[in-house]
Design a protein around this motif. Structure first.
Motif, PDB file in Angstrom:
ATOM      1  N   PHE A 241     -29.676  -4.172  21.257  1.00 54.66           N
ATOM      2  CA  PHE A 241     -29.029  -5.410  21.699  1.00 54.66           C
ATOM      3  C   PHE A 241     -27.511  -5.228  21.759  1.00 54.66           C
ATOM      4  CE2 PHE A 241     -33.148  -6.688  20.067  1.00 54.66           C
ATOM      5  CZ  PHE A 241     -33.593  -7.543  21.057  1.00 54.66           C
ATOM      6  N   ASP A 242     -27.105  -4.054  22.252  1.00 55.06           N
ATOM      7  CA  ASP A 242     -25.684  -3.741  22.499  1.00 55.06           C
ATOM      8  C   ASP A 242     -24.824  -3.943  21.255  1.00 55.06           C
ATOM      9  OD1 ASP A 242     -26.261  -3.053  25.063  1.00 55.06           O
ATOM     10  OD2 ASP A 242     -25.550  -4.903  25.973  1.00 55.06           O
ATOM     11  N   GLY A 243     -25.374  -3.646  20.092  1.00 59.52           N
ATOM     12  CA  GLY A 243     -24.627  -3.846  18.851  1.00 59.52           C
ATOM     13  C   GLY A 243     -24.326  -2.545  18.150  1.00 59.52           C
ATOM     14  N   GLU A 244     -23.946  -2.652  16.889  1.00 62.71           N
ATOM     15  CA  GLU A 244     -23.621  -1.482  16.089  1.00 62.71           C
ATOM     16  C   GLU A 244     -23.858  -1.792  14.620  1.00 62.71           C
ATOM     17  OE1 GLU A 244     -19.533  -0.606  16.685  1.00 62.71           O
ATOM     18  OE2 GLU A 244     -18.815  -2.511  15.859  1.00 62.71           O
ATOM     19  N   LEU A 245     -23.977  -0.728  13.832  1.00 60.60           N
ATOM     20  CA  LEU A 245     -24.209  -0.853  12.393  1.00 60.60           C
ATOM     21  C   LEU A 245     -23.128  -0.096  11.649  1.00 60.60           C
ATOM     22  CD1 LEU A 245     -26.280  -1.749  10.114  1.00 60.60           C
ATOM     23  CD2 LEU A 245     -27.106   0.610  10.239  1.00 60.60           C
ATOM     24  N   GLN A 246     -22.538  -0.751  10.657  1.00 60.34           N
ATOM     25  CA  GLN A 246     -21.540  -0.116   9.810  1.00 60.34           C
ATOM     26  C   GLN A 246     -21.947  -0.297   8.351  1.00 60.34           C
ATOM     27  OE1 GLN A 246     -17.808  -1.934  10.865  1.00 60.34           O
ATOM     28  NE2 GLN A 246     -17.572  -0.710  12.741  1.00 60.34           N
ATOM     29  N   VAL A 247     -21.886   0.784   7.589  1.00 60.96           N
ATOM     30  CA  VAL A 247     -22.226   0.759   6.166  1.00 60.96           C
ATOM     31  C   VAL A 247     -21.098   1.426   5.405  1.00 60.96           C
ATOM     32  CG1 VAL A 247     -23.906   1.397   4.403  1.00 60.96           C
ATOM     33  CG2 VAL A 247     -24.678   0.915   6.743  1.00 60.96           C
ATOM     34  N   GLY A 248     -20.583   0.732   4.401  1.00 61.01           N
ATOM     35  CA  GLY A 248     -19.489   1.310   3.636  1.00 61.01           C
ATOM     36  C   GLY A 248     -19.286   0.587   2.319  1.00 61.01           C
ATOM     37  N   VAL A 259     -23.087  -3.908   4.225  1.00 57.55           N
ATOM     38  CA  VAL A 259     -23.721  -3.558   5.491  1.00 57.55           C
ATOM     39  C   VAL A 259     -23.314  -4.603   6.515  1.00 57.55           C
ATOM     40  CG1 VAL A 259     -25.922  -3.300   6.719  1.00 57.55           C
ATOM     41  CG2 VAL A 259     -25.696  -2.461   4.374  1.00 57.55           C
ATOM     42  N   HIS A 260     -22.788  -4.144   7.632  1.00 57.01           N
ATOM     43  CA  HIS A 260     -22.351  -5.050   8.696  1.00 57.01           C
ATOM     44  C   HIS A 260     -23.111  -4.670   9.969  1.00 57.01           C
ATOM     45  CE1 HIS A 260     -18.801  -7.390  10.645  1.00 57.01           C
ATOM     46  NE2 HIS A 260     -19.916  -7.521  11.349  1.00 57.01           N
ATOM     47  N   ALA A 261     -24.063  -5.510  10.345  1.00 52.46           N
ATOM     48  CA  ALA A 261     -24.847  -5.286  11.563  1.00 52.46           C
ATOM     49  C   ALA A 261     -24.427  -6.304  12.605  1.00 52.46           C
ATOM     50  CB  ALA A 261     -26.336  -5.418  11.264  1.00 52.46           C
ATOM     51  N   ARG A 262     -24.079  -5.815  13.791  1.00 50.77           N
ATOM     52  CA  ARG A 262     -23.583  -6.706  14.839  1.00 50.77           C
ATOM     53  C   ARG A 262     -24.450  -6.587  16.095  1.00 50.77           C
ATOM     54  NH1 ARG A 262     -17.475  -6.306  17.136  1.00 50.77           N
ATOM     55  NH2 ARG A 262     -18.401  -4.580  18.294  1.00 50.77           N
ATOM     56  N   PHE A 263     -24.751  -7.741  16.689  1.00 55.77           N
ATOM     57  CA  PHE A 263     -25.521  -7.815  17.930  1.00 55.77           C
ATOM     58  C   PHE A 263     -24.699  -8.594  18.951  1.00 55.77           C
ATOM     59  CE2 PHE A 263     -28.253  -7.906  14.255  1.00 55.77           C
ATOM     60  CZ  PHE A 263     -29.282  -7.014  14.532  1.00 55.77           C
ATOM     61  N   GLU A 264     -24.871  -8.260  20.215  1.00 54.40           N
ATOM     62  CA  GLU A 264     -24.161  -8.998  21.260  1.00 54.40           C
ATOM     63  C   GLU A 264     -25.007 -10.177  21.717  1.00 54.40           C
ATOM     64  OE1 GLU A 264     -23.273  -7.815  25.657  1.00 54.40           O
ATOM     65  OE2 GLU A 264     -21.704  -6.919  24.415  1.00 54.40           O
ATOM     66  N   TRP A 265     -24.402 -11.349  21.744  1.00 57.15           N
ATOM     67  CA  TRP A 265     -25.136 -12.555  22.143  1.00 57.15           C
ATOM     68  C   TRP A 265     -25.733 -12.411  23.535  1.00 57.15           C
ATOM     69  CZ3 TRP A 265     -27.155 -15.957  19.218  1.00 57.15           C
ATOM     70  CH2 TRP A 265     -26.522 -16.441  18.079  1.00 57.15           C
ATOM     71  N   LYS A 266     -24.966 -11.825  24.441  1.00 61.15           N
ATOM     72  CA  LYS A 266     -25.442 -11.700  25.826  1.00 61.15           C
ATOM     73  C   LYS A 266     -26.753 -10.935  25.877  1.00 61.15           C
ATOM     74  CE  LYS A 266     -23.972 -10.161  30.414  1.00 61.15           C
ATOM     75  NZ  LYS A 266     -22.869  -9.516  31.189  1.00 61.15           N
ATOM     76  N   ALA A 267     -26.858  -9.866  25.080  1.00 58.31           N
ATOM     77  CA  ALA A 267     -28.093  -9.081  25.047  1.00 58.31           C
ATOM     78  C   ALA A 267     -29.196  -9.828  24.297  1.00 58.31           C
ATOM     79  CB  ALA A 267     -27.837  -7.725  24.393  1.00 58.31           C
ATOM     80  N   LEU A 268     -28.840 -10.531  23.231  1.00 57.80           N
ATOM     81  CA  LEU A 268     -29.834 -11.283  22.455  1.00 57.80           C
ATOM     82  C   LEU A 268     -30.438 -12.419  23.269  1.00 57.80           C
ATOM     83  CD1 LEU A 268     -28.039 -11.623  18.989  1.00 57.80           C
ATOM     84  CD2 LEU A 268     -30.119 -10.297  19.439  1.00 57.80           C
ATOM     85  N   MET A 269     -29.595 -13.089  24.037  1.00 62.10           N
ATOM     86  CA  MET A 269     -30.034 -14.267  24.762  1.00 62.10           C
ATOM     87  C   MET A 269     -30.562 -13.953  26.150  1.00 62.10           C
ATOM     88  SD  MET A 269     -29.393 -16.627  22.538  1.00 62.10           S
ATOM     89  CE  MET A 269     -29.577 -18.125  23.507  1.00 62.10           C
ATOM     90  N   GLY A 270     -30.323 -12.750  26.643  1.00 62.97           N
ATOM     91  CA  GLY A 270     -30.740 -12.443  28.000  1.00 62.97           C
ATOM     92  C   GLY A 270     -29.943 -13.261  28.982  1.00 62.97           C
TER      93      GLY A 270
END
Length: 284
Positions: A241-248, A259-270
């Motif tokens: 869903f055009d996102g990324e994962l960061q762990v630190g 843990v920071h997981a990010r998703f793009e709304w545009k991809a989530l919502m279609g």
């Protein structure tokens, strides 16, 4: 006459050279624009391919989860039931003067079977897809309460009050749920933490899950084998869903991991319309 003809030819050559230079100058920006367009098209194509592969990976993972859950439910359940009957028969056949150690051993075996049954039931519950009929927030809230009761961890859950969360597709909701689930399972398995906090944040363009714990911090070797911590699967779900994962490490002086997981709304919502996010929050 000869000199005049030479001058004319020289002037004609200069004009022709200038025209070629002018055409070259005009062609250069066009060529650069075409190259940039081709490069942008290639990046778009590669991003689409990454999303496609990540989606295929997550579908395979879910199919494997269902298969393992069914196998645990059917095969392991049958074997445990057979073992219970066998132990019951042994207890029936014991003579009245049997040593007390026999009864103690049978009781120990029964407790072990009870523990195996409980662990299997918990595994089946974790492997099955959650019920998302009431939305991702309700599903996560219910699961976090169960998780806290089971692990004894202090938990808090804060979620942005964004109407888009109620309109996520089943695939999008499942991706968000699985990332949050895996992040908290890692806390229980590896962090040696006493508590964890989860936030769902919403901006105009992104939905984020942030999980912070007060444990020992991320191990130095965590990045060497992401499978051990489920990071590969989490990253794939974000990428789908055009996102990324960061762990630190957690911010500030506090120990622990974030843990920071990010998703793009545009991809989530279609193609669904996306109303502006509200800036308030609800605490569950």
């Amino acid at each position: 006459m000869h000199g005049h003809g030479t001058s004319a030819r020289t002037a004609d050559a200069q004009r022709a050279s200038g025209a070629r230079a002018s055409r070259a100058a005009k062609a250069a920006p066009a060529s650069g624009t075409a190259a940039r367009t081709a490069s942008a098209d290639e990046v778009t194509r590669l991003k689409a391919r990454v999303r496609e592969l990540a989606s295929e990976l997550t579908r395979t993972q879910e199919a494997t989860r269902r298969r393992v859950a069914q196998e645990l439910h059917d095969s392991l359940g049958a074997e445990v039931t057979a073992a219970r009957f066998a132990l019951a028969n042994v207890e029936t056949w014991l003579p009245a003067d049997a040593p007390p150690q026999c009864t103690t051993a049978l009781e120990t075996a029964q407790r072990s079977l009870d523990a195996v049954t409980e662990a299997a039931q918990q595994a089946v519950t974790e492997l099955h897809a959650p019920t998302l009929d009431k939305g991702i927030v309700c599903a996560l809230s219910h699961w976090i309460n169960t998780f806290a009761a089971r692990t004894g961890l202090r938990m808090s859950f804060v979620c942005a009050a964004d109407a888009r969360l109620m309109r996520l597709s089943a695939d999008a909701s499942l991706a968000v749920f699985r990332v949050a689930q895996e992040a908290l399972n890692n806390v229980a398995k590896h962090a040696r933490a006493s508590g964890a906090d989860m936030r769902i944040e919403a901006t105009a363009h992104h939905l984020s899950i942030v999980v912070s714990d007060d444990g020992i911090g991320i191990p130095p070797h965590a990045g060497q084998d992401e499978r051990q911590f489920g990071l590969a699967g989490m990253r794939a779900r974000c990428n789908a869903f055009d996102g990324e994962l960061q762990v630190g490490a957690s911010d500030g002086d506090a120990s622990g991991t974030t843990v920071h997981a990010r998703f793009e709304w545009k991809a989530l919502m279609g193609n669904a319309s996306r109303p502006r996010a509200r800036r308030t929050a609800i605490r569950l």
